[in-house]
Design an enzyme around this catalytic site. Sequence first.
Site, PDB file in Angstrom:
ATOM      1  N   MET A 188       5.525  30.590  60.362  1.00  0.00           N
ATOM      2  CA  MET A 188       5.251  29.267  59.768  1.00  0.00           C
ATOM      3  C   MET A 188       4.410  29.405  58.490  1.00  0.00           C
ATOM      4  SD  MET A 188       4.378  27.285  63.338  1.00  0.00           S
ATOM      5  CE  MET A 188       3.553  28.667  64.105  1.00  0.00           C
ATOM      6  N   ASP A 232      14.912  22.896  72.059  1.00  0.00           N
ATOM      7  CA  ASP A 232      14.532  22.421  70.732  1.00  0.00           C
ATOM      8  C   ASP A 232      15.318  23.096  69.625  1.00  0.00           C
ATOM      9  OD1 ASP A 232      13.053  24.815  70.457  1.00  0.00           O
ATOM     10  OD2 ASP A 232      11.338  23.852  71.447  1.00  0.00           O
ATOM     11  N   LYS A 274      11.827  19.050  66.935  1.00  0.00           N
ATOM     12  CA  LYS A 274      10.692  19.817  66.403  1.00  0.00           C
ATOM     13  C   LYS A 274      11.124  20.751  65.283  1.00  0.00           C
ATOM     14  CE  LYS A 274       6.853  21.129  68.506  1.00  0.00           C
ATOM     15  NZ  LYS A 274       6.052  22.009  69.339  1.00  0.00           N
TER      16      LYS A 274
HETATM   17  N1  SAH Z   1       8.055  31.070  69.738  1.00  0.00           N
HETATM   18  C1  SAH Z   1       8.716  31.393  68.506  1.00  0.00           C
HETATM   19  C2  SAH Z   1       7.946  30.974  67.291  1.00  0.00           C
HETATM   20  C3  SAH Z   1       7.833  29.484  67.131  1.00  0.00           C
HETATM   21  S1  SAH Z   1       6.887  29.019  65.729  1.00  0.00           S
HETATM   22  C4  SAH Z   1       9.010  32.901  68.477  1.00  0.00           C
HETATM   23  O1  SAH Z   1       8.560  33.628  69.347  1.00  0.00           O
HETATM   24  O2  SAH Z   1       9.710  33.338  67.577  1.00  0.00           O
HETATM   25  C5  SAH Z   1       8.159  28.639  64.588  1.00  0.00           C
HETATM   26  C6  SAH Z   1       8.220  29.655  63.485  1.00  0.00           C
HETATM   27  O3  SAH Z   1       8.838  30.840  63.964  1.00  0.00           O
HETATM   28  C7  SAH Z   1       9.056  29.266  62.298  1.00  0.00           C
HETATM   29  O4  SAH Z   1       8.350  28.437  61.412  1.00  0.00           O
HETATM   30  C8  SAH Z   1       9.352  30.616  61.694  1.00  0.00           C
HETATM   31  O5  SAH Z   1       8.249  31.108  60.993  1.00  0.00           O
HETATM   32  C9  SAH Z   1       9.525  31.459  62.928  1.00  0.00           C
HETATM   33  N2  SAH Z   1      10.932  31.592  63.318  1.00  0.00           N
HETATM   34  C10 SAH Z   1      11.489  31.240  64.494  1.00  0.00           C
HETATM   35  N3  SAH Z   1      12.797  31.563  64.522  1.00  0.00           N
HETATM   36  C11 SAH Z   1      13.061  32.146  63.335  1.00  0.00           C
HETATM   37  C12 SAH Z   1      14.220  32.710  62.752  1.00  0.00           C
HETATM   38  N4  SAH Z   1      15.384  32.752  63.394  1.00  0.00           N
HETATM   39  N5  SAH Z   1      14.123  33.232  61.510  1.00  0.00           N
HETATM   40  C13 SAH Z   1      12.960  33.218  60.840  1.00  0.00           C
HETATM   41  N6  SAH Z   1      11.846  32.688  61.338  1.00  0.00           N
HETATM   42  C14 SAH Z   1      11.879  32.164  62.571  1.00  0.00           C
END
Ligand code: SAH
Length: 522
Positions: free
Chosen positions: A178, A40, A62
């Site tokens: 998020m 994704d 997504k």
């Molecule tokens: N499973 C993922 C989170 C998914 S939810 C993890 O462990 O990181 C999606 C949210 O993760 C986004 O809305 C943001 O808040 C955060 N996120 C994921 N990658 C990011 C990145 N490179 N920089 C900042 N926020 C990130």
Amino acid sequence: MNNTPHKGKVYLVGAGPGDPNLITLRGKFLLERAEVVVYDYLANSKLLNHAPAEAELVYVGKKGGGLHAMSQEEINRLLVEHGLTGKRVVRLKGGDPFIFGRGAEEIEELVKAGIPFEVVPGVTSATAAATYAGIPITHRDYTASVAFVTGHEAPGKTESNVAWDKLATGAGTIVVYMGIKNLPVITKKLIDNGRSPDTPVAVVRWASTPQQRSVVGTLATITEVVAQAKIAPPALVIIGEVVKLRETIDWYEHRPLFGKRIIVTRTREQASELVSKLEEYGAECLEYPTIHIEAVGEADSAVLDAALTDLATYNWLLFTSLNAVTYFFKRLQEKGLDSRALAPCKIAVVGKATGDELGKYGLCADLLPEKFTGEGLAEALIAAGEVQGKRFLLPRALKAMDILPEMLEDAGGAVTVAPVYQNVPPQGRKDELRTELRSGTVDVITFTSSSTFTNFLTMLDAKDEAELHELLHDKVKIAVIGPVTAETVRKQGLKVDIQPERYTIDDLADAIAAQCRSKASV
Ligand code: SAH
């Protein structure tokens, strides 16, 4: 349902936060063996390079808060379908699959369908964002607890599952995933429930990637700061006293080439050294191989073949490029010989990289000039009194400059020029390259040889000089490794902006860093 036996398995693999180097070894191992990869938006697409060329790649999109390319139900169904085909399926998910990643929902469906699975954790974006923004999420002097919270709950819920009232003062550091859309509500709830409005807050977007951007404020001001800076998802909100430490610890955004986009034009085989150096300096590298290198044909190999039967008559073997070393030894081995055949000759190399390559065959150069050019090599040999009456074997590219053999012959040497490899321009990616250049977001283009430059022009395919100048406009700095390449660039009416004093990859990277220092590091 399909009752055929299946040996397939679905692997939920954490892709890490963005930087493709932050995947686990297990994750990489599985990608390298995947037959299907379902990935994704948050999983860095560079990771797909680990998958076999024949693997089926399925993008399921997504975007937080935006258009969903595929619903979660559709993704679950897709995984089951692929799992039932008996294939090895890697489900690559941003960060860690079990941290706000809906990994469990995917697994529940696999379990229902009797499909074996495995889960590989990943570096979650919260810890990566904190680290890459210079914020330790725990610190003995500031906080002993940290909470990971979602700022976006399942739609339709009336009551929040997050106990903001208790969290407000119950957790030292709070990291919100998020949370951008609801930032005004979240900050208000925390303040209303007793957290000081002066609590420092950082928001980090696209953490651990060249697009990373961070802003800092307090619980009272951060909503406004984020709006002013137009920070959109994906971003993380880090709340707590530890944010203050960023002033001292911030490192990632301070690297000299942070945020710079650099086109690296080399052969695919050789790109990695320059790319890794530039990436360490924080640059984002766009790799455009402009040269494909291959051995010369049988007819052109005849000169070398003859010389190989007669090596004892040569005093010196000269290598003026790394490729010359590689292709010389390739042919040597094809002829059933090895390094021992070179015992009668002394060996000279043009520069350090070429010398290092020679080392791979267990050999040390007898001579390395101070100036790493063909001319420098000729001068060094002449100065050493090694030319008059001596015989030289020069394995090299089919098309190359004649300065070295001419200087040696003028000084009384006899030179056999033996072509061993040739450069051929690769096809493709022209449109992508032109779009990148026109977008105005490319800061530097690197050229490490005249032929990379001329092949680059062929690849660019500008219809006339005006279009060439439009594509290579003033905002794009041209960096070259040495004077010969510089001359080739200037002959096209283009200016050279960056050229190191010594002609090595390390010096080139240093020269680029010195000229392009990003504002953050001043
Ligand atoms: N499973 C993922 C989170 C998914 S939810 C993890 O462990 O990181 C999606 C949210 O993760 C986004 O809305 C943001 O808040 C955060 N996120 C994921 N990658 C990011 C990145 N490179 N920089 C900042 N926020 C990130």
